[in-house]
Design a protein around this motif. Structure first.
Motif, PDB file in Angstrom:
ATOM      1  N   LYS A  58       0.833  -1.208   0.000  1.00  0.00           N
ATOM      2  CA  LYS A  58       0.000   0.000   0.000  1.00  0.00           C
ATOM      3  C   LYS A  58       0.865   1.254   0.000  1.00  0.00           C
ATOM      4  N   LEU A  61       2.275   1.741  -3.484  1.00  0.00           N
ATOM      5  CA  LEU A  61       1.205   2.199  -4.372  1.00  0.00           C
ATOM      6  C   LEU A  61       0.918   3.678  -4.138  1.00  0.00           C
ATOM      7  N   GLU A  62       0.808   4.071  -2.872  1.00  0.00           N
ATOM      8  CA  GLU A  62       0.515   5.473  -2.549  1.00  0.00           C
ATOM      9  C   GLU A  62       1.627   6.406  -3.034  1.00  0.00           C
ATOM     10  N   THR A  67      -3.786   3.185  -5.625  1.00  0.00           N
ATOM     11  CA  THR A  67      -4.352   2.408  -4.525  1.00  0.00           C
ATOM     12  C   THR A  67      -4.468   0.960  -4.986  1.00  0.00           C
ATOM     13  N   PHE A  68      -4.984   0.109  -4.107  1.00  0.00           N
ATOM     14  CA  PHE A  68      -5.171  -1.292  -4.493  1.00  0.00           C
ATOM     15  C   PHE A  68      -6.158  -1.451  -5.649  1.00  0.00           C
ATOM     16  N   THR A  69      -7.016  -0.467  -5.890  1.00  0.00           N
ATOM     17  CA  THR A  69      -7.940  -0.575  -7.030  1.00  0.00           C
ATOM     18  C   THR A  69      -7.208  -0.499  -8.358  1.00  0.00           C
ATOM     19  N   ASN A  70      -5.977   0.004  -8.358  1.00  0.00           N
ATOM     20  CA  ASN A  70      -5.175   0.068  -9.579  1.00  0.00           C
ATOM     21  C   ASN A  70      -4.458  -1.243  -9.886  1.00  0.00           C
ATOM     22  N   TYR A  94      -8.007  -5.949   2.226  1.00  0.00           N
ATOM     23  CA  TYR A  94      -7.367  -4.729   1.721  1.00  0.00           C
ATOM     24  C   TYR A  94      -7.897  -4.334   0.340  1.00  0.00           C
TER      25      TYR A  94
END
Length: 126
Positions: A58, A61-62, A67-70, A94
């Motif tokens: 995470k 990604l940030e 985010t995890f949706t990517n 998550y």
């Protein structure tokens, strides 16, 4: 053009690799193990290990503005497939069920620093 993504909120690389590389709108995140970036210590036990790995992912990604949706693909490596159900429940907590990534989970005989889990991810900018 490749951009190296680095954050102090995830463990520093323990070898000749980057935490992640962004190229052509795709983020390639190196395998993360359960190292607490604040202390540099390993966490132990599959539940704590899975949470730490997901927190590390995470943070990367940030740092890349995602985010995890990517995430479009995840690769999970377990030292013991008997840990699958526990890992899977924590991993899913998550993620958004509407945007689960493609994934494989494999059992391996050994992982860096003899941890129980390692996860790598590939994400795409919207």
């Amino acid at each position: 053009m490749k951009k190296v993504i680095t954050t102090t909120n995830a463990p520093a690389a323990i070898g000749p690799y980057a935490q992640a590389n962004l190229a052509g709108g795709v983020l390639y995140i190196s395998g993360q193990i359960p190292v607490d970036p604040g202390t540099g210590n390993l966490v132990e036990g599959i539940e704590k290990e899975t949470h730490q790995v997901m927190k590390n992912l995470k943070a990367i990604l940030e740092e890349a503005g995602m985010t995890f949706t990517n995430v479009v693909k995840a690769s999970i490596f377990l030292k013991n497939m008997d840990d699958f159900a526990v890992m899977n429940e924590i991993y899913a907590s998550y993620l958004d069920a509407d945007s689960y990534p493609a994934r494989e989970t494999v059992q391996v005989s050994c992982l860096p620093k003899n941890v129980d889990i390692e996860i790598s991810m590939i994400a795409h900018q919207d």
